[in-house]
Design a protein around this motif. Structure first.
Motif, short mmCIF file in Angstrom:
data_model
loop_
_atom_site.label_atom_id
_atom_site.label_comp_id
_atom_site.label_asym_id
_atom_site.label_seq_id
_atom_site.Cartn_x
_atom_site.Cartn_y
_atom_site.Cartn_z
N TYR A 139 47.32 53.76 -21.73
CA TYR A 139 47.52 55.20 -21.86
C TYR A 139 48.39 55.54 -23.06
O TYR A 139 48.12 56.50 -23.78
N THR A 140 49.45 54.75 -23.27
CA THR A 140 50.33 55.02 -24.41
C THR A 140 49.57 54.91 -25.71
O THR A 140 49.66 55.78 -26.59
N ILE A 141 48.79 53.83 -25.84
CA ILE A 141 48.01 53.64 -27.06
C ILE A 141 47.05 54.79 -27.25
O ILE A 141 46.94 55.37 -28.33
N PHE A 142 46.37 55.17 -26.15
CA PHE A 142 45.38 56.25 -26.25
C PHE A 142 46.03 57.55 -26.71
O PHE A 142 45.58 58.16 -27.68
N PHE A 143 47.12 57.95 -26.06
CA PHE A 143 47.68 59.26 -26.40
C PHE A 143 48.36 59.25 -27.76
O PHE A 143 48.30 60.24 -28.49
N PHE A 144 48.97 58.13 -28.11
CA PHE A 144 49.59 58.07 -29.44
C PHE A 144 48.53 58.21 -30.54
O PHE A 144 48.69 59.00 -31.47
N ILE A 145 47.44 57.47 -30.41
CA ILE A 145 46.40 57.55 -31.44
C ILE A 145 45.74 58.91 -31.43
O ILE A 145 45.45 59.49 -32.49
N LEU A 146 45.54 59.47 -30.21
CA LEU A 146 44.91 60.80 -30.13
C LEU A 146 45.75 61.84 -30.86
O LEU A 146 45.24 62.62 -31.66
N PHE A 147 47.05 61.83 -30.59
CA PHE A 147 47.92 62.82 -31.23
C PHE A 147 48.01 62.57 -32.73
O PHE A 147 48.02 63.51 -33.52
N GLY A 148 48.05 61.30 -33.12
CA GLY A 148 48.10 60.98 -34.55
C GLY A 148 46.85 61.47 -35.27
O GLY A 148 46.92 62.08 -36.33
N ASN A 149 45.68 61.22 -34.64
CA ASN A 149 44.42 61.65 -35.24
C ASN A 149 44.34 63.16 -35.34
O ASN A 149 43.92 63.71 -36.36
#
Lengths: 324, 60
Positions: A139-149
């Motif tokens: 989940y951390t990886i997903f949300f970090f990348i989502l917000f970064g993108n």
């Protein structure tokens, strides 16, 4: 929105009469590249990076010089982390303290992602029992990348670049040529992929013990000459996995943003090469293409975040369930 | 040139996956969810090879 501001910045270049067709690739690269200089000057960081580099025996003009200074992308990394943490934490706090347990608008979006990832990815690939211990990482990886993108599509630095261009303040313009997608930087995605790499090795070691995990790399029960072929291939595959993760995310984000800028530069190239009328004629096509591409980028931002989380889960699952 | 070849390869690969998925979902609509997550995985693997080759063609 980003490309509107960006074309504004390019317009500044055009009015000074410097625009030529050869500049288009440079603009595109500048758009996704990190800033050449540090945004802020911190003496402590400079001293520290000099000490570390001289300790490792790297001279200050070397390519491998370890610079701890805050460049554009480093600053944005902090910014993305801050936004991710505050958004998620405040939303969930609000949801928990809410007596009626009715999720708000944004909370339902996050809930949708979380439930989809849990049911379709985590339970499927990691397993019904083990998925709980690995869910926070995915989940951390997903949300970090989502917000970064997604933050890459918000023109923060493009705005600075436009202001610097119009007001002719070079110091603002130089480190803010637009482009604030942290995930388009290979170093950032490589760091995240390294976390994944460590995670799936750790998952295997935790389940089977150190030696058995490395034995699991190659399937057992093959005739012995085959091991000379299988073991190197599997070993190479181990290192190709994080590499492919790195390049996929960075390549996708970088490619999208470069394409956006190139579409906009069509206008300026046509104006410079043929004439003002040609530029005016091509502008509607160019801008509508860029608009469509921005919509596509919104989609790609979510898909790439999902893909990264999915692959993390798949690799961890592969380390845990060796039999298939 | 190399990038173009990589795109052709990946295009054929992903096209074949899409063909298979459409047929599979048409035959068993109730298994659509499971098929979809497997599809993503396969498409990602094909795409990964294409990205690697594309980068290689950029570097060399």
């Amino acid at each position: 929105m980003s490309f509107c501001l960006y074309s504004g910045a390019m317009l500044g270049e055009k009015t000074t009469g410097k625009w030529t067709m050869d500049q288009a690739p440079q603009y595109a690269i500048d758009h996704v590249a990190n800033s050449p200089k540090n945004l802020f000057e911190f003496e402590i960081l400079d001293n520290l990076s000099q000490k570390i580099s001289s300790f490792l025996g790297i001279s200050s003009d070397s390519l491998f010089y370890i610079d701890l200074g805050i460049t554009k992308h480093v600053f944005l990394l902090f910014f993305v982390s801050l936004i991710t943490v505050t958004t998620i934490v405040t939303l969930i706090q609000k949801y928990i303290s809410n007596k009626k347990n009715i999720p708000s608008k944004f909370m339902s979006i996050i809930e949708m992602f979380v439930i989809y990832l849990r049911d379709d990815v985590l339970k499927n690939f990691i397993g019904d029992k083990e998925y709980r211990s690995w869910a926070p990482l995915v989940y951390t990886i997903f949300f970090f990348i989502l917000f970064g993108n997604l933050l890459g599509l918000v023109p923060i630095f493009d705005l600075f670049g436009l202001v610097g261009k119009i007001s002719h303040i070079d110091s603002i313009y130089i480190f803010s040529k637009g482009g604030n997608t942290v995930t388009a930087n290979v170093n950032v995605t490589f760091a995240i992929a390294t976390i994944t790499f460590c995670a799936f090795i750790f998952a295997g070691i935790k389940k089977y013990g150190f030696i058995q995990h490395w034995k699991n790399l190659a399937p057992s029960g093959l005739p012995w000459p085959l091991y000379f072929v299988v073991v190197p291939i599997e070993f190479m595959g181990l290192f190709i996995r994080p590499l492919a993760l790195t390049l996929r995310l960075a390549g996708n984000m970088m490619g999208g943003h470069i394409a956006l800028v190139i579409f906009i530069t069509f206008i300026f190239s046509a104006t410079a090469e043929i004439g003002g009328l040609a530029g005016l004629g091509i502008a509607p096509f160019s801008v509508s293409l860029a608009l469509g591409l921005t919509m596509l980028e919104l989609l790609v931002a979510v898909i790439q975040a999902y893909v990264f989380a999915l692959l993390t889960a798949v690799f961890i699952g592969m380390a845990i369930h060796v039999d298939h | 040139m190399g990038a173009g070849l990589a795109v052709i390869g990946a295009g054929i690969g992903i096209g074949l996956i899409g063909y298979g998925v459409a047929q599979a979902i048409a035959r068993q609509p109730e298994a659509a969810g499971e098929i979809r997550s497997q599809t993503f995985l396969l498409a990602i693997l094909v795409e990964g090879a294409a990205i690697l080759l594309g980068l290689l063609s950029l570097v060399l």
